[in-house]
Scaffold this motif. Structure first.
Motif, PDB file in Angstrom:
ATOM      1  N   VAL A  54      -1.856  16.085  -4.422  1.00  0.00           N
ATOM      2  CA  VAL A  54      -0.874  15.081  -4.814  1.00  0.00           C
ATOM      3  C   VAL A  54      -1.063  13.805  -4.003  1.00  0.00           C
ATOM      4  N   VAL A  55      -1.278  13.956  -2.711  1.00  0.00           N
ATOM      5  CA  VAL A  55      -1.438  12.802  -1.826  1.00  0.00           C
ATOM      6  C   VAL A  55      -2.680  11.993  -2.198  1.00  0.00           C
ATOM      7  N   LYS A  56      -3.760  12.681  -2.543  1.00  0.00           N
ATOM      8  CA  LYS A  56      -4.997  11.995  -2.927  1.00  0.00           C
ATOM      9  C   LYS A  56      -4.786  11.138  -4.165  1.00  0.00           C
ATOM     10  N   HIS A  57      -3.951  11.621  -5.067  1.00  0.00           N
ATOM     11  CA  HIS A  57      -3.731  10.939  -6.345  1.00  0.00           C
ATOM     12  C   HIS A  57      -3.016   9.604  -6.173  1.00  0.00           C
ATOM     13  N   ILE A  58      -2.188   9.484  -5.136  1.00  0.00           N
ATOM     14  CA  ILE A  58      -1.306   8.316  -5.056  1.00  0.00           C
ATOM     15  C   ILE A  58      -1.538   7.436  -3.829  1.00  0.00           C
ATOM     16  N   SER A  59      -2.213   7.939  -2.787  1.00  0.00           N
ATOM     17  CA  SER A  59      -2.253   7.230  -1.499  1.00  0.00           C
ATOM     18  C   SER A  59      -3.466   6.316  -1.347  1.00  0.00           C
ATOM     19  N   ASP A  60      -3.251   5.218  -0.622  1.00  0.00           N
ATOM     20  CA  ASP A  60      -4.356   4.342  -0.207  1.00  0.00           C
ATOM     21  C   ASP A  60      -4.912   4.808   1.136  1.00  0.00           C
ATOM     22  N   ARG A  61      -4.009   5.137   2.058  1.00  0.00           N
ATOM     23  CA  ARG A  61      -4.401   5.726   3.344  1.00  0.00           C
ATOM     24  C   ARG A  61      -3.598   6.997   3.552  1.00  0.00           C
ATOM     25  N   VAL A  62      -4.143   7.900   4.378  1.00  0.00           N
ATOM     26  CA  VAL A  62      -3.485   9.180   4.621  1.00  0.00           C
ATOM     27  C   VAL A  62      -3.457   9.458   6.115  1.00  0.00           C
ATOM     28  N   GLY A  63      -2.291   9.885   6.614  1.00  0.00           N
ATOM     29  CA  GLY A  63      -2.150  10.334   7.989  1.00  0.00           C
ATOM     30  C   GLY A  63      -1.875  11.825   8.005  1.00  0.00           C
ATOM     31  N   VAL A  64      -2.577  12.555   8.853  1.00  0.00           N
ATOM     32  CA  VAL A  64      -2.428  14.010   8.949  1.00  0.00           C
ATOM     33  C   VAL A  64      -1.653  14.339  10.223  1.00  0.00           C
ATOM     34  N   MET A  65      -0.570  15.119  10.074  1.00  0.00           N
ATOM     35  CA  MET A  65       0.259  15.484  11.218  1.00  0.00           C
ATOM     36  C   MET A  65       0.133  16.967  11.526  1.00  0.00           C
ATOM     37  N   TYR A  66       0.183  17.265  12.816  1.00  0.00           N
ATOM     38  CA  TYR A  66       0.172  18.660  13.262  1.00  0.00           C
ATOM     39  C   TYR A  66       1.078  18.783  14.473  1.00  0.00           C
ATOM     40  N   LEU A  67       2.082  19.619  14.381  1.00  0.00           N
ATOM     41  CA  LEU A  67       2.996  19.912  15.474  1.00  0.00           C
ATOM     42  C   LEU A  67       3.577  18.631  16.093  1.00  0.00           C
TER      43      LEU A  67
ATOM     44  N   GLU B 223       0.832  -1.207   0.000  1.00  0.00           N
ATOM     45  CA  GLU B 223       0.000   0.000   0.000  1.00  0.00           C
ATOM     46  C   GLU B 223       0.864   1.253   0.000  1.00  0.00           C
ATOM     47  N   THR B 224       0.199   2.393  -0.190  1.00  0.00           N
ATOM     48  CA  THR B 224       0.864   3.688  -0.088  1.00  0.00           C
ATOM     49  C   THR B 224       0.225   4.469   1.048  1.00  0.00           C
ATOM     50  N   LEU B 225       1.028   4.808   2.044  1.00  0.00           N
ATOM     51  CA  LEU B 225       0.563   5.647   3.148  1.00  0.00           C
ATOM     52  C   LEU B 225       1.079   7.061   2.921  1.00  0.00           C
ATOM     53  N   GLY B 226       0.169   8.018   2.825  1.00  0.00           N
ATOM     54  CA  GLY B 226       0.558   9.409   2.685  1.00  0.00           C
ATOM     55  C   GLY B 226       0.655  10.085   4.043  1.00  0.00           C
ATOM     56  N   LEU B 227       1.663  10.907   4.238  1.00  0.00           N
ATOM     57  CA  LEU B 227       1.807  11.720   5.450  1.00  0.00           C
ATOM     58  C   LEU B 227       1.750  13.188   5.029  1.00  0.00           C
ATOM     59  N   VAL B 228       0.776  13.933   5.551  1.00  0.00           N
ATOM     60  CA  VAL B 228       0.605  15.328   5.147  1.00  0.00           C
ATOM     61  C   VAL B 228       0.564  16.236   6.363  1.00  0.00           C
TER      62      VAL B 228
ATOM     63  N   ASP C 248       3.301   3.204 -11.475  1.00  0.00           N
ATOM     64  CA  ASP C 248       3.648   2.093 -12.365  1.00  0.00           C
ATOM     65  C   ASP C 248       4.743   1.227 -11.752  1.00  0.00           C
ATOM     66  N   LEU C 249       5.736   1.877 -11.146  1.00  0.00           N
ATOM     67  CA  LEU C 249       6.832   1.134 -10.518  1.00  0.00           C
ATOM     68  C   LEU C 249       6.338   0.321  -9.328  1.00  0.00           C
ATOM     69  N   GLN C 250       5.351   0.859  -8.612  1.00  0.00           N
ATOM     70  CA  GLN C 250       4.799   0.133  -7.468  1.00  0.00           C
ATOM     71  C   GLN C 250       4.192  -1.193  -7.907  1.00  0.00           C
ATOM     72  N   LYS C 251       3.496  -1.175  -9.030  1.00  0.00           N
ATOM     73  CA  LYS C 251       2.901  -2.410  -9.547  1.00  0.00           C
ATOM     74  C   LYS C 251       3.966  -3.358 -10.078  1.00  0.00           C
ATOM     75  N   GLU C 252       4.957  -2.811 -10.772  1.00  0.00           N
ATOM     76  CA  GLU C 252       5.974  -3.648 -11.405  1.00  0.00           C
ATOM     77  C   GLU C 252       6.876  -4.324 -10.386  1.00  0.00           C
ATOM     78  N   PHE C 253       7.239  -3.600  -9.306  1.00  0.00           N
ATOM     79  CA  PHE C 253       8.197  -4.133  -8.333  1.00  0.00           C
ATOM     80  C   PHE C 253       7.553  -4.500  -7.000  1.00  0.00           C
ATOM     81  N   GLN C 254       6.207  -4.474  -6.916  1.00  0.00           N
ATOM     82  CA  GLN C 254       5.487  -4.791  -5.673  1.00  0.00           C
ATOM     83  C   GLN C 254       6.023  -3.974  -4.498  1.00  0.00           C
ATOM     84  N   LEU C 255       6.053  -2.672  -4.679  1.00  0.00           N
ATOM     85  CA  LEU C 255       6.620  -1.774  -3.678  1.00  0.00           C
ATOM     86  C   LEU C 255       5.575  -1.327  -2.664  1.00  0.00           C
ATOM     87  N   THR C 256       6.058  -0.952  -1.494  1.00  0.00           N
ATOM     88  CA  THR C 256       5.255  -0.281  -0.467  1.00  0.00           C
ATOM     89  C   THR C 256       5.828   1.124  -0.310  1.00  0.00           C
TER      90      THR C 256
END
Length: 322
Positions: free
Chosen positions: A218-231, A43-48, A200-208
């Motif tokens: 940008v995060v919405k375009h690529i992430s499966d889950r998203v974590g929001v950070m503050y301070l 999966e792809t975890l986004g940190l914003v 594409d590389l994530q599918k080809e190489f089974q990347l996390t």
């Protein structure tokens, strides 16, 4: 059930503040303050979050480029925090990083071939002939040509340099790639090309992926889950679709309302945040966001909310849902 590849528990990073002629510690900058999350295999975890919220520090701690003050980083059952330098060097074969600035992250005195061959030499992969062939194959994979191997970084555009940075991260065939704002230094027209390449590389190489960014689009375009950070704290984490459709934390709602809409006829009803971002060396007591929150209650000023599962798979740290 999804297989957990990386689990972070109670991770902290406090940078000491010293003063006086004896260099006595007078305080600490709480760059990352007790965060916990996990990343499933594939999966792809986004940190914003805003600049200074601790996203990049978190990414560097996962790679042990910065040693954490406290906490666990468990990768494939091993706690990376407890590994020796030599053991951590071996572990980095399966963990690689793509850095933000493609102009600063490549050695200007080395050819592309030498830059891409170096990870293979460090980890003892292949013969000299095999390494040169692997370099040329990887250049083709990331959208460059094999004849680019003899060129130097200054001979490439920003987008091409970032492709070289991505190629370098993939040379050892890692399982986890931490991308620290990999498109923020690029033109908007190039960003989508690099994002599509990463997918594409994530599918080809089974990347996390752990994808660090401040751009929610940008995060919405690529992430499966998203974590929001503050301070330095995680305030919300869930699936990307849920976060964008029904954000629970007031800070997340304010971030999403600030995303520009590419239509001049639509007026955004943005939730403007008042006040300045508090200092990480002296964070507010209780909820870190209460000094800027319109829905602040008395309990927010004294008690720190824990990150709790409020809906299936949707975690938030907010007293509004107590």
């Amino acid at each position: 059930m999804a297989e957990v590849l990386l689990k972070v528990d109670g991770l902290k990073k406090y940078f000491p503040i010293t003063g006086g002629i004896f260099g006595k510690q007078t305080g600490a900058v709480k760059a990352v303050d007790n965060i916990s999350f996990w990343v499933n295999k594939g999966e792809t975890l986004g940190l914003v979050g805003e600049s200074g919220c601790g996203k990049s520090t978190t990414g560097r701690m996962l790679m042990r480029l910065i040693d954490p003050t406290e906490g666990q980083v468990v990768f494939e059952g091993k706690d990376l925090v407890t590994l020796s330098d030599s053991e951590m060097r071996k572990a980095r074969k399966d963990m690689q990083m793509v850095f933000q600035d493609p102009f600063a992250s490549l050695n200007p005195r080395h050819t592309v071939e030498k830059i891409l061959e170096e990870p293979l030499i460090v980890h003892g992969i292949g013969t000299k002939k095999e390494r040169k062939q692997m370099v040329r194959e990887m250049l083709e994979v990331v959208g460059l040509s094999s004849y680019h191997a003899k060129r130097y970084p200054h001979q490439f555009s920003g987008g091409q340099r970032q492709r070289i940075g991505i190629a370098r991260a993939l040379m050892t065939r890692p399982k986890l790639v931490i991308a620290d704002e990999p498109v923020s230094a690029l033109d908007v027209s190039i960003q989508s090309q690099v994002l599509n390449l990463l997918r594409d590389l994530q599918k080809e190489f089974q990347l996390t992926y752990i994808f660090i960014a401040h751009d929610l689009g940008v995060v919405k375009h690529i992430s499966d889950r998203v974590g929001v950070m503050y301070l330095g704290r995680l305030v919300e984490i869930t699936e990307a679709d849920k976060l964008y459709e029904k954000p629970l934390h007031p800070y997340t709602r304010a971030l999403l309302s600030a995303v520009p809409i590419p239509d001049p006829d639509i007026k955004s009803a943005g939730e403007l945040l008042t006040g300045d971002l508090p200092s990480p060396s002296n964070p507010p007591q209780g909820c870190a966001f209460h000094t800027r929150c319109k829905e602040c209650m008395e309990i927010c000023k004294t008690d720190r909310p824990e990150l709790r599962e409020l809906e299936p798979g949707h975690f938030a740290a907010c007293h509004l849902y107590s």
